[in-house]
Design an enzyme around this catalytic site. Structure first.
Site, PDB file in Angstrom:
ATOM      1  N   ASP A  35     -34.067  40.798 -52.112  1.00 44.23           N
ATOM      2  CA  ASP A  35     -33.750  39.388 -51.362  1.00 44.23           C
ATOM      3  C   ASP A  35     -33.048  38.444 -52.547  1.00 44.23           C
ATOM      4  OD1 ASP A  35     -36.043  39.607 -53.573  1.00 44.23           O
ATOM      5  OD2 ASP A  35     -36.744  37.836 -52.888  1.00 44.23           O
TER       6      ASP A  35
ATOM      7  N   GLU B   4     -38.767  39.259 -54.441  1.00 41.99           N
ATOM      8  CA  GLU B   4     -38.817  39.004 -56.101  1.00 41.99           C
ATOM      9  C   GLU B   4     -38.537  37.618 -56.208  1.00 41.99           C
ATOM     10  OE1 GLU B   4     -37.196  38.204 -60.048  1.00 41.99           O
ATOM     11  OE2 GLU B   4     -36.187  37.629 -57.928  1.00 41.99           O
TER      12      GLU B   4
END
Length: 155
Positions: free
Chosen positions: A79, A146
């Site tokens: 991400d 994350e």
């Protein structure tokens, strides 16, 4: 794909970075990038695992002569932080990033680049795709979410 990065080296790393930059991958919107990575591993006939948190593990066996060496784990997250300039029209849920190269700087036009770990994912992909490296067993672990809570790593 635009091929904006086609003249950069290492070629395979930047080819994969450009490909993943075309897939929206903000925190909470990782299904498409996770599926892309799953398909990537499977296309190489490598053991590929996608868990319920959308984390990906891809394992590549050791090359001849390295079977008894300790394995290596490469890790990154899929991400990215999604920020844009006030005057930029961009939907991080569906629009690809618009990359540009200015000298030795790669950036995205009007948005964040997602390179903090996008480049780690691209490097891991390039290592797995290479047939020219002698290596022990390699495992690429790519976690989700994350940037917004580490839920992929916790899973």
């Amino acid at each position: 794909m635009e091929n904006v990065l086609q003249n950069l080296n290492p070629k395979l790393v930047f080819e994969y970075f450009e490909k993943i930059s075309q897939i929206p991958r903000g925190s909470g919107n990782e299904k498409a990038i996770s599926d892309y990575l799953k398909n990537f591993g499977e296309s190489l006939s490598l053991e590929t695992i996608q868990d319920d948190a959308l984390n990906i593990i891809i394992r590549k066996p050791a090359t001849k002569g390295y079977e008894n060496c300790p394995g290596v784990i490469l890790q990154g997250h899929m991400d990215m932080v999604c920020e844009k300039n006030k005057d930029t029209e961009h939907d991080f849920e569906k629009d690809p990033l618009k990359l540009k190269v200015d000298g030795d700087i790669i950036s995205a036009i009007g948005t964040t680049l997602g390179a903090d770990n996008g480049i780690a994912v691209a490097m891991g992909m390039a290592v797995l795709a290479s047939n020219n490296l002698a290596h022990p067993q390699i495992e690429l672990l790519v976690t989700s979410d994350e940037e917004a809570g580490m839920t992929g790593a916790m899973a």
